[in-house]
Design a protein around this motif. Structure first.
Motif, PDB file in Angstrom:
ATOM      1  N   LEU A  29      -2.131  -0.255   8.921  1.00 26.20           N
ATOM      2  CA  LEU A  29      -2.346  -0.492   7.493  1.00 26.20           C
ATOM      3  C   LEU A  29      -3.762  -0.098   7.091  1.00 26.20           C
ATOM      4  O   LEU A  29      -4.742  -0.564   7.677  1.00 26.20           O
ATOM      5  CB  LEU A  29      -2.067  -1.955   7.171  1.00 26.20           C
ATOM      6  CG  LEU A  29      -0.596  -2.345   7.410  1.00 26.20           C
ATOM      7  CD1 LEU A  29      -0.381  -3.847   7.270  1.00 26.20           C
ATOM      8  CD2 LEU A  29       0.322  -1.580   6.466  1.00 26.20           C
ATOM      9  N   HIS A 220       1.963   3.039  -2.654  1.00 27.98           N
ATOM     10  CA  HIS A 220       1.473   2.124  -3.690  1.00 27.98           C
ATOM     11  C   HIS A 220       0.974   2.900  -4.921  1.00 27.98           C
ATOM     12  O   HIS A 220       0.962   2.359  -6.031  1.00 27.98           O
ATOM     13  CB  HIS A 220       0.372   1.215  -3.126  1.00 27.98           C
ATOM     14  CG  HIS A 220      -0.980   1.564  -3.596  1.00 27.98           C
ATOM     15  ND1 HIS A 220      -1.600   0.876  -4.627  1.00 27.98           N
ATOM     16  CD2 HIS A 220      -1.818   2.563  -3.237  1.00 27.98           C
ATOM     17  CE1 HIS A 220      -2.772   1.440  -4.856  1.00 27.98           C
ATOM     18  NE2 HIS A 220      -2.932   2.444  -4.015  1.00 27.98           N
ATOM     19  N   ASN A 244       5.464  -0.940   0.168  1.00 25.09           N
ATOM     20  CA  ASN A 244       5.054  -0.397   1.471  1.00 25.09           C
ATOM     21  C   ASN A 244       6.099  -0.581   2.570  1.00 25.09           C
ATOM     22  O   ASN A 244       6.036   0.093   3.591  1.00 25.09           O
ATOM     23  CB  ASN A 244       3.741  -1.056   1.915  1.00 25.09           C
ATOM     24  CG  ASN A 244       2.576  -0.601   1.059  1.00 25.09           C
ATOM     25  OD1 ASN A 244       2.188   0.556   1.091  1.00 25.09           O
ATOM     26  ND2 ASN A 244       2.031  -1.520   0.261  1.00 25.09           N
ATOM     27  N   PHE A 257      -2.326   1.345   1.683  1.00 24.71           N
ATOM     28  CA  PHE A 257      -1.711   0.385   0.752  1.00 24.71           C
ATOM     29  C   PHE A 257      -2.536   0.078  -0.489  1.00 24.71           C
ATOM     30  O   PHE A 257      -2.174  -0.807  -1.275  1.00 24.71           O
ATOM     31  CB  PHE A 257      -1.339  -0.908   1.489  1.00 24.71           C
ATOM     32  CG  PHE A 257      -2.506  -1.712   2.011  1.00 24.71           C
ATOM     33  CD1 PHE A 257      -2.906  -1.590   3.333  1.00 24.71           C
ATOM     34  CD2 PHE A 257      -3.180  -2.601   1.199  1.00 24.71           C
ATOM     35  CE1 PHE A 257      -3.963  -2.354   3.832  1.00 24.71           C
ATOM     36  CE2 PHE A 257      -4.242  -3.363   1.681  1.00 24.71           C
ATOM     37  CZ  PHE A 257      -4.642  -3.233   3.008  1.00 24.71           C
ATOM     38  N   VAL A 266      -0.026  -7.763   1.828  1.00 24.70           N
ATOM     39  CA  VAL A 266       0.598  -6.578   2.457  1.00 24.70           C
ATOM     40  C   VAL A 266       0.844  -6.806   3.959  1.00 24.70           C
ATOM     41  O   VAL A 266       1.924  -6.487   4.472  1.00 24.70           O
ATOM     42  CB  VAL A 266      -0.270  -5.314   2.252  1.00 24.70           C
ATOM     43  CG1 VAL A 266       0.283  -4.125   3.054  1.00 24.70           C
ATOM     44  CG2 VAL A 266      -0.344  -4.945   0.776  1.00 24.70           C
TER      45      VAL A 266
END
Lengths: 299, 297
Positions: A29, A220, A244, A257, A266
């Motif tokens: 991420l 996003h 996501n 993200f 997230v």
């Protein structure tokens, strides 16, 4: 759920693994800092620590993505990276302006940070001076944005990776390889709502099956540009974060993200999705999740 | 120059600022291609060209069509992955835009890449039958031509692969496209056509276009035949950056007149000019127009 026939590349950057068959490694991420322009280092430090803490809890590797929009910010931001980002941790630099990219690469080299750097990004706008800088100050890893203005479908994204869609002198993959970049991530170039935005998700398995490179996107961005969601203000953040989940669901390896401020929501969403995927891929495809996988945190 | 028109074969140089395209991506805004079409058209207009094209700036001449036809996808080359069919207009919007840019006294030429060239430029992963693929391309292109004829004064079919080989069904392919069209038609075949002149002369089009400047031996080859078609005389090279002088072009046109007489209806570059520097392409067009005016008034 997917398992790819094409052998999948797995890259390591400062101990973080990215790529492979779905269900093997957790989704990486990538959270953005300083995207508004002038950096707020105090807030950035807290947000970074928060993201690293939550990453430890879920098992999803966290990569801070530093936006650099003006030359005057380069020194301070690279100092921040050097002093605040943990020494063994990767980071990415997210810069649009080619001249800033060149200068930032020089700074990263001076500070011996290139081995932890993810260059965000190489695309059809690459300039000669940028190529020269990348040859001289080669980052460990680079993101290639598969944006093809002539064709925004998955096929168009393959075309620009393969031959540059007649906008560059070679395909973007060859350009990156010829610059000496060995670890390549492919960003499938999420478009605005109504502009073939779903193709960025559909392209993930297509590109992984074609090339085997770790693939993901900034889905996003689609939510961020939605005017329709103005009518559902309280839903914007949940929709943004949950969008996501499409990335690991379609076999992707990383999600860019948006603001690091959204890490709290997230990370658990993606960890949960990774767990669901792993439960299936292990049973059906025999993919045993890595020790770092969120599923290991649950059981 | 009422009877003999200066024109182009097709493509024109394009200089795309790719970072502008990327800024469109980063800002999530659509970046228009109009400036590139305008740049090509303005050069043709300013050079004095009488019959103008859209410049084929969007893509190489094969990809322009295969990007929008069903059954095709573009990788290193075009790949055929399903039955080739017409989906939606390919060049029409650009032609309408060009028409809005050019003075009323100028004409417009629509460009179609021929079915045999599309077939031979593609990797066939579906048909395993060259003829069947070529015919499906022809039927798809016919639909484009039917719409295109309403917006242009002439349609030119570009078939460079004919210079390598004309299949026994080559005439049929062209006929599928040109049959019942109300505008005039041209077939452009660059390269050495000296061995296929009889077949070329049988093609169902009004004008034949060849690269007489780069291949002057074509004059001798055509001399052997009775010329029944009008001729577009290639008069400046497209694969060489040297700018021909007006006098040199005049000399070349005079040679053409000796062979073809009043069958010459168009003066043009030998081929598309895409690979030339833009300033060179422009100077070549200017000199072509000047030479044409000197001879034909």
């Amino acid at each position: 759920m997917f398992s790819f026939a094409k052998e999948q590349e797995i890259f390591d950057i400062s101990g973080i693994k990215i790529g492979g068959q779905p269900g093997l490694y957790p989704t990486v991420l990538v959270g953005g800092l300083f995207f508004k322009g002038e950096p707020d280092f105090d807030t950035g430090k807290k947000q970074l620590q928060n993201m690293l803490d939550i990453s430890k809890k879920t098992g999803n590797p966290a990569v801070p993505d530093f936006f650099i929009r003006k030359e005057e910010y380069i020194e301070d931001i690279t100092n921040f990276i050097e002093s605040i980002v943990p020494k063994s941790h990767p980071f990415s630099i997210d810069i649009i302006e080619p001249s800033l990219k060149v200068k930032t690469l020089e700074y990263l080299d001076e500070k011996n940070l290139l081995s932890r750097a993810i260059y965000n990004s190489i695309h059809v706008g690459i300039k000669d001076e940028e190529r020269e800088a990348l040859r001289k100050h080669t980052p460990e890893m680079a993101i290639i944005v598969a944006f093809n203005p002539k064709d925004k479908s998955p096929d168009g994204k393959i075309e620009v990776l393969q031959n540059g869609a007649n906008l560059t002198d070679a395909g973007l993959l060859d350009i990156a390889k010829n610059l000496g970049i060995k670890k390549i991530l492919v960003d499938t170039a999420a478009m605005a709502p109504g502009d073939n935005s779903g193709a960025s998700i559909a392209a993930i398995p297509v590109i992984k099956e074609e090339y085997g490179f770790p693939t993901g996107c900034a889905i996003h961005n689609v939510v961020e540009k939605s005017k329709w969601l103005d009518d559902f203000k309280s839903a914007r953040n949940p929709v943004d974060a949950s969008s996501n989940i499409n990335i690991p669901l379609f076999g992707g390896d990383f999600a860019i993200f948006g603001s690091i401020a959204n890490a709290d929501i997230v990370f658990p969403i993606i960890a949960w999705q990774d767990i669901l995927i792993s439960e299936y891929t292990e049973t059906y495809f025999g993919i045993t999740p890595d020790d770092s996988h969120p599923r290991r945190k649950l059981f | 120059m009422n009877n003999v028109k200066t024109t182009v074969i097709g493509s024109y140089p394009v200089n795309v600022e790719t970072m502008e395209l990327m800024n469109g991506y980063f800002n999530q805004t659509e970046v228009s291609w109009d400036e590139h079409i305008r740049s090509a058209v303005n050069d043709m207009v300013n050079a004095g060209i009488e019959m103008i094209s859209d410049g084929q700036t969007r893509d190489p001449f094969v990809n322009i069509f295969t990007r929008k036809l069903k059954g095709c996808r573009i990788r290193d080359r075009t790949e055929i992955i399903d039955k080739v069919e017409y989906d939606k207009p390919i060049t029409i919007a650009d032609q309408k835009y060009v028409k809005s840019l050019i003075p009323k006294d100028r004409q417009l030429i629509g460009l179609i890449t021929g079915p045999y060239t599309l077939t031979n430029s593609s990797v066939d992963l579906f048909y395993n039958d060259e003829k069947e693929l070529a015919f499906d391309f022809a039927y798809a292109l016919k639909q484009e031509a039917q719409i295109l004829q309403k917006h242009v004064d002439m349609i030119s079919i570009d078939e460079p692969f004919f210079s390598i080989e004309i299949p026994d069904y080559g005439k049929e392919l062209i006929e599928i496209i040109t049959k019942n069209l109300t505008c005039s038609t041209r077939l452009h075949v660059c390269g050495d056509v000296s061995k296929i002149i009889p077949q070329i002369l049988e093609m169902p089009v009004d004008v034949l276009s060849h690269e007489f400047k780069g291949s002057p031996k074509l004059f001798d080859a055509f001399k052997q035949y009775t010329i029944t078609k009008n001729i577009c005389l290639g008069s400046v090279q497209s694969d060489n950056s040297r700018i021909e002088t007006v006098n040199e072009i005049i000399g070349h046109i005079k040679k053409g007149i000796k062979i073809f007489g009043d069958k010459i209806s168009q003066l043009a570059p030998d081929c598309g000019q895409r690979t030339l520097p833009q300033d060179v392409a422009f100077e070549k067009l200017k000199n072509l127009v000047k030479a044409g005016e000197k001879i034909y008034g």
